[in-house]
Design an enzyme around this catalytic site. Structure first.
Site: not given
Lengths: 80, 466
Positions: B202, B293, B289, B291, B339
């Protein structure tokens, strides 16, 4: 007939095909028009099309697929 | 510490960051470099360096055989992959260990498990971590998928099981769109990732991106609180901060505990990040999710907790147990990272490689600049456009934003275009100041403000009033 060169507009990696499993945009001997795409330049992970810029016939490529090229470097020779 | 000599299988600012951490731990460093990077700051700073091939990443930084050979040639006993390139490549992690070397990161098994989005979702659900409503695994058939979507409701995202970084995602807002997009998404996933597996989720509209930093030693896991990274362009983060301006203490506690539970369930080792979507209207969070690292935005966590994450991950890889208990991790003040990319925000973020003709780096209290730049350095066109990260820290969010504005005035990178004007504009935006944004906020903002992003910045002396 006169021989002209197509120059890379940007520094980066030159690709002759739109994707690894796709055929080349153009091959030696192909007829091209001014707006035809002859390759891609990857610069900082963004992809930019290289246009022929002139109509004629491709004599040969001066840069291979995945070659590192500099801005202003000749990447193909065409007969116009 | 068992690691004597660390090979850095990466480039740019993260390579510099790792060299600095290793040197402080008394570990010698080997920097690998492509032909395009022989003049890089990392090569200058490392104890040794070794060329690994041509500029193309596929032939240098992604060439596992050459990197392993470089480790053998130089006598390195460990490899740090940084982020990107081989950092989340399970095959590489396994090959490093098979060569008798230490991989500074999790086991190949953990990378593989979390790299498969469907498997990661299942692991999360098993650990009691909420996930976005959707399919419990790969979709078996278009009919089964549609039956499921009718239950979930629209809009939904169709995602490639093997995708990542925002690639291979389609959004369907109606049944008609769903039937139209499913076959396309499958063909695209197969072409792009060699795996046509799909799943659906969704779409949580107006959600924030919040992630929890964890550290594990294979047995125990601690969290170092969260970062908020909702300001994104094309799913790439541009501004990250810690702590999140949108969490209540109770939600923060629940979110961080869930991250620890999931990392513990997979016996996680090293530094890792669990990414979540957070809906601040319903106060629900959903695991996205993991990561496996170190991440680009790790410094904001370092600034608020005082923990050197890169140093800790190297120590853990060297076989040390976690040196910090959960009760020793506290958040002090507020930190923001922006950044600085070699892109022109006034020209559609056109890449801008080139030579740094002059450089002025901000400093002073609460300011950190993690970068690969030096005056005279030529930024090559072959890699991503990140030049450096400007990180500020102060006692609270409003002071941190003022400090960021001050540091941005001091930062001067001449010879190429950078994203500095974007950050100056964001630091003055009322909604950013109020912390009112979500993951889809920045792109329309950019469209509305494109014209002003190239404007000459006010000179620092312009504010002087006589």
């Amino acid at each position: 007939m006169a021989t002209q060169q197509i120059f890379s507009p940007l520094p980066g990696i030159f690709y002759r095909k739109p994707a690894p499993d796709k055929p080349d945009y153009k091959s030696d001997g192909d007829t091209i028009t001014e707006n035809d795409t002859i390759g891609l330049i990857e610069v900082m992970k963004s992809f930019n099309e290289v246009k022929a810029g002139a109509a004629g016939k491709i004599l040969r490529f001066l840069a291979e697929n995945e070659d590192a090229v500099m801005a202003g470097q000749a990447i193909a020779e065409i007969d116009v | 510490m068992t690691i004597q000599k660390l090979l850095i299988a990466n480039r740019g600012e993260i390579a510099v960051r790792i060299i600095r951490a290793a040197r402080e731990l008394g570990i010698a460093t080997v920097q690998v470099y492509s032909k395009a990077d022989k003049d890089s700051l990392a090569v200058r700073l490392a104890d040794e360096s070794i060329e690994i091939g041509p500029p193309q990443a596929s032939k240098s930084y992604l060439n596992q055989t050459t990197i392993l050979a470089a480790a053998a040639t130089t006598g390195a006993d460990a490899i740090h992959p940084g982020y990107g390139f081989l950092a989340e490549n399970a095959e590489f992690a396994a090959a490093v260990e098979a060569a008798g070397l230490i991989f500074v990161g999790p086991t190949a098994h953990a990378i593989r498990l979390m790299g498969d989005k469907v498997a990661a979702r299942k692991a999360a659900a098993a650990a009691g971590v909420p996930t976005v409503p959707g399919s419990d695994g790969r979709l078996e058939s278009p009919d089964a998928a549609f039956a499921l979507v009718e239950k979930t409701g629209f809009p939904v995202m169709i995602k490639a099981a093997a995708g990542g970084g925002g690639r291979g995602i389609r959004i369907a807002r109606s049944a008609e769109e769903f039937h139209h997009l499913m076959p396309q998404a499958q063909a695209e996933a197969l072409a792009a990732f060699g795996d046509g597996g799909l799943y659906v989720e969704k779409l949580i509209e107006g959600a924030r991106h919040i992630e929890v930093q964890i550290l594990g030693d294979g047995h125990d896991v601690i969290h170092c609180f969260e970062r908020e990274c909702s300001l994104q362009r094309r799913r790439q983060k541009v501004w990250e901060e810690a702590p999140s301006p949108s969490l209540t203490p109770a939600i923060r506690d629940k979110l961080c505990s869930s991250a620890v539970a999931l990392a513990k369930a997979v016996d996680y080792r090293g530094a890792g990040t669990l990414e979540y979507l957070y809906d601040d209207r319903s106060q629900e969070f959903y695991f996205l999710e993991m990561n496996t690292r170190i991440q680009v935005e790790h410094p904001v966590t370092e600034m608020v907790t005082g923990i050197d994450l890169v140093c800790e991950m190297i120590q853990i890889a060297g076989g040390e147990p976690l040196r910090i208990g959960q009760d020793q991790v506290h958040v002090h003040g507020h930190s923001i990272e922006v950044r600085i990319n070699a892109e022109d925000p006034a020209k559609g973020f056109l890449p801008s490689p080139g030579t740094i003709s002059a450089l002025s780096v901000p400093s002073g209290d609460g300011v950190r600049f993690d970068s690969m730049l030096y005056q005279g350095y030529t930024v090559p066109p072959f890699y991503d456009s990140l030049l450096g990260k400007l990180i500020v820290h102060d006692e609270d969010r409003p002071s941190a934003i003022r400090r960021l504005e001050r540091a941005l005035v001091e930062l001067s990178v001449e010879g190429l275009a950078t994203t500095k004007p974007l950050h100056q504009a964001l630091a003055r935006d009322p909604e950013v100041l109020a912390g009112c944004f979500h993951t889809a906020w920045l792109e329309p903002w950019l469209e509305a403000h494109a014209a002003s992003l190239g404007a000459a910045e006010p000179s620092p002396t312009a504010k002087v009033v006589r």
